[in-house]
Design an enzyme around this catalytic site. Structure first.
Site, mmCIF file in Angstrom:
data_model
loop_
_atom_site.group_PDB
_atom_site.id
_atom_site.type_symbol
_atom_site.label_atom_id
_atom_site.label_comp_id
_atom_site.label_asym_id
_atom_site.label_seq_id
_atom_site.Cartn_x
_atom_site.Cartn_y
_atom_site.Cartn_z
ATOM 1 N N ILE A 30 0.554 -1.435 0.387
ATOM 2 C CA ILE A 30 0.402 0.607 -0.086
ATOM 3 C C ILE A 30 1.057 1.406 -0.288
ATOM 4 C CG2 ILE A 30 -1.943 1.448 1.380
ATOM 5 C CD1 ILE A 30 -2.742 -1.320 2.616
ATOM 6 N N ASP A 84 12.206 2.582 4.494
ATOM 7 C CA ASP A 84 12.068 1.283 4.507
ATOM 8 C C ASP A 84 12.805 0.128 4.663
ATOM 9 O OD1 ASP A 84 8.860 -0.254 2.975
ATOM 10 O OD2 ASP A 84 10.770 -0.914 2.863
ATOM 11 N N PHE A 141 3.822 3.313 7.026
ATOM 12 C CA PHE A 141 2.675 2.140 6.946
ATOM 13 C C PHE A 141 4.069 1.119 7.305
ATOM 14 C CE2 PHE A 141 1.707 4.549 3.319
ATOM 15 C CZ PHE A 141 0.130 4.119 3.015
ATOM 16 N N ALA A 142 4.558 1.190 7.887
ATOM 17 C CA ALA A 142 6.162 0.952 8.406
ATOM 18 C C ALA A 142 5.239 -0.269 9.185
ATOM 19 C CB ALA A 142 7.790 1.114 8.627
ATOM 20 N N ASN A 157 4.395 -4.603 10.222
ATOM 21 C CA ASN A 157 4.443 -5.987 10.478
ATOM 22 C C ASN A 157 3.056 -6.186 10.034
ATOM 23 O OD1 ASN A 157 6.973 -7.066 11.540
ATOM 24 N ND2 ASN A 157 6.739 -7.847 9.639
ATOM 25 N N TYR A 165 -1.858 -8.931 15.396
ATOM 26 C CA TYR A 165 -1.873 -7.433 14.081
ATOM 27 C C TYR A 165 -2.658 -6.609 14.901
ATOM 28 C CZ TYR A 165 -2.593 -5.895 11.061
ATOM 29 O OH TYR A 165 -2.323 -4.134 9.190
ATOM 30 N N LYS A 185 -2.103 -2.426 16.109
ATOM 31 C CA LYS A 185 -2.748 -1.672 15.160
ATOM 32 C C LYS A 185 -3.340 -0.743 16.663
ATOM 33 C CE LYS A 185 -0.893 -2.058 11.537
ATOM 34 N NZ LYS A 185 -0.310 -1.036 9.873
ATOM 35 N N ARG A 238 -16.725 -10.433 2.819
ATOM 36 C CA ARG A 238 -15.258 -9.309 2.911
ATOM 37 C C ARG A 238 -15.893 -8.275 2.380
ATOM 38 N NH1 ARG A 238 -15.088 -11.844 6.662
ATOM 39 N NH2 ARG A 238 -13.228 -12.968 7.433
ATOM 40 N N GLY A 259 -10.182 -17.524 13.511
ATOM 41 C CA GLY A 259 -9.925 -16.397 13.417
ATOM 42 C C GLY A 259 -10.514 -15.866 12.884
HETATM 43 N N1 UDP Z 1 -9.297 -17.287 2.244
HETATM 44 C C1 UDP Z 1 -10.109 -18.460 1.432
HETATM 45 N N2 UDP Z 1 -8.877 -19.135 1.162
HETATM 46 C C2 UDP Z 1 -7.415 -18.269 1.076
HETATM 47 C C3 UDP Z 1 -7.171 -17.367 1.398
HETATM 48 C C4 UDP Z 1 -8.177 -17.005 2.289
HETATM 49 O O1 UDP Z 1 -11.288 -18.938 2.198
HETATM 50 O O2 UDP Z 1 -6.276 -18.932 0.547
HETATM 51 C C5 UDP Z 1 -10.382 -16.549 2.821
HETATM 52 C C6 UDP Z 1 -11.115 -16.152 4.320
HETATM 53 O O3 UDP Z 1 -10.808 -16.902 4.739
HETATM 54 C C7 UDP Z 1 -10.929 -14.612 4.381
HETATM 55 C C8 UDP Z 1 -11.290 -14.230 3.281
HETATM 56 O O4 UDP Z 1 -10.582 -14.826 2.561
HETATM 57 O O5 UDP Z 1 -12.109 -15.159 5.024
HETATM 58 C C9 UDP Z 1 -10.514 -12.822 3.165
HETATM 59 O O6 UDP Z 1 -8.730 -13.488 3.741
HETATM 60 P P1 UDP Z 1 -7.684 -12.781 3.571
HETATM 61 O O7 UDP Z 1 -6.720 -13.223 3.916
HETATM 62 O O8 UDP Z 1 -7.094 -12.624 1.420
HETATM 63 O O9 UDP Z 1 -8.133 -11.898 4.043
HETATM 64 P P2 UDP Z 1 -8.356 -11.215 5.688
HETATM 65 O O10 UDP Z 1 -10.027 -10.825 5.559
HETATM 66 O O11 UDP Z 1 -7.988 -12.123 6.864
HETATM 67 O O12 UDP Z 1 -8.119 -10.026 5.763
#
Ligand code: UDP
Length: 329
Positions: free
Chosen positions: A12, A31, A73-74, A76, A141, A145, A221, A284
């Protein structure tokens, strides 16, 4: 106006540098290249390689450059890694920001725009998520933040610095020039992983759970294009310079797509069948995350340009098909 972009060689960050330069800003990048790439550094930006945890390094950047504002942005940013290596996240994200803020106070730098995340909310109380909703991160994470946001608040109160924190939902897509795009190693995000299938780098995509309480059972999402995120950083900096007060803004499209819908759209965009297999849920993962970005629209005048999934995935595909191995290190 000269902007220091910390982490300007990352995903980003590098896109924000491209937008800043297109909008006439003078840009300095710092960076450590731990996860960023030299090749993602804009040729017109002045680049300093170093770590924000190193006070001498960050002081030397402020001493050599006349910086008007910082975009930070720096950090993990891998959710899974943050659960197995929490202290790495506390060290880089929190200790790094502490050193940065000490240096900013010492150099009387007044403005900071901060890259935050929807992970600060944890399991949402309601959809769409509003900025004043409860923050209860479910991973380390998001916790770091959220703590960084609080560090800005208290530093602002004591030292008069002003901050904007931008809580992104699912960043995706790539720059229209085709020069820069998403390149995490290892990759864990849905869209780049899906596009590895038509690129011949993985046989199928795993769907992490199809038993959620959503229309097709897969997680929902809010996917937001990286160029729209970049624009918001510029608007946020302009808001602060014009005298805006400390603020937190969500950045998303306000529309949710299921994992199945994302895969189906990628099939359409790439013309590849992209086989998918259902796997157990990922720990999670909330069922649904959708932003209300009304506040950013109202106060910053932000308006996402890439608001349909097909355009977003096409832009990602334009990058990935031409850079199947990302950047050269
Ligand atoms: N997801 C998935 N398969 C993958 C990677 C992600 O089904 O190989 C799903 C994940 O469970 C979430 C959505 O895709 O519901 C977006 O995941 P991502 O890691 O891209 O972003 P997050 O929402 O975790 O920030």
């Amino acid at each position: 106006m000269t902007i220091l972009v910390l982490g300007g060689a990352g995903y980003i960050g590098s896109h924000t540098v491209y937008e800043l330069i297109d909008n006439g800003y003078d840009v300095v990048i710092a960076d450590n290249l731990e996860t960023g790439y030299k090749a993602a550094v804009h040729p017109k930006a002045r680049f300093y390689q170093g770590d924000i945890r190193n006070r001498d390094f960050i002081d030397s950047v402020f001493d050599q450059e006349k910086i008007d504002g910082v975009i930070h942005f720096a950090a993990n940013s891998l959710v899974g890694e943050s659960m197995t290596k929490p202290l790495k996240y506390y060290d880089n994200n929190l200790c790094g920001t502490k050193v940065l803020l000490e240096s900013m106070v010492a150099h009387d730098i007044k403005y900071i725009v901060f890259s935050s995340t929807a992970a600060t909310y944890g399991e949402p109380e309601r959809i769409p998520i509003m900025e004043e909703d409860r923050t209860y991160p479910t991973n380390c994470y998001g916790e770091t933040k959220l703590s960084m946001e609080k560090m800005f608040k208290w530093t602002s109160l004591a030292h008069g610095m002003k901050f904007v924190s931008l809580r992104y939902f699912n960043a995706c897509g790539a720059h229209k020039s085709g020069q820069i795009g998403e390149a995490h190693n290892p990759e864990s995000h849905l869209i780049p992983l899906i596009l590895q299938v038509p690129n011949g780098k993985r046989p199928e995509i795993s769907i992490f759970g199809d038993d959620y309480d959503t229309k097709d059972g897969t997680c929902i999402r809010d996917y937001i294009h990286v160029t729209d995120l970049s624009q918001a950083h510029i608007l946020a900096m302009e808001y602060l310079v014009k005298g805006g007060d400390n603020a937190i803004f969500n950045l998303g499209n306000g529309v949710g797509f299921t994992v199945n819908e994302v895969i189906e759209t990628a099939r359409k965009v790439t013309g590849h069948p992209i086989p998918a297999k259902v796997c157990p849920r990922r720990a999670g993962d909330p069922a649904q995350l959708i932003a209300s970005s009304q506040k950013a629209r109202d106060i910053l005048g932000w308006k996402p340009q890439y608001d349909d999934l097909e355009t977003i995935i096409s832009s990602a595909w334009n990058w990935h098909k031409n850079h199947p191995n990302g950047f050269d290190k």
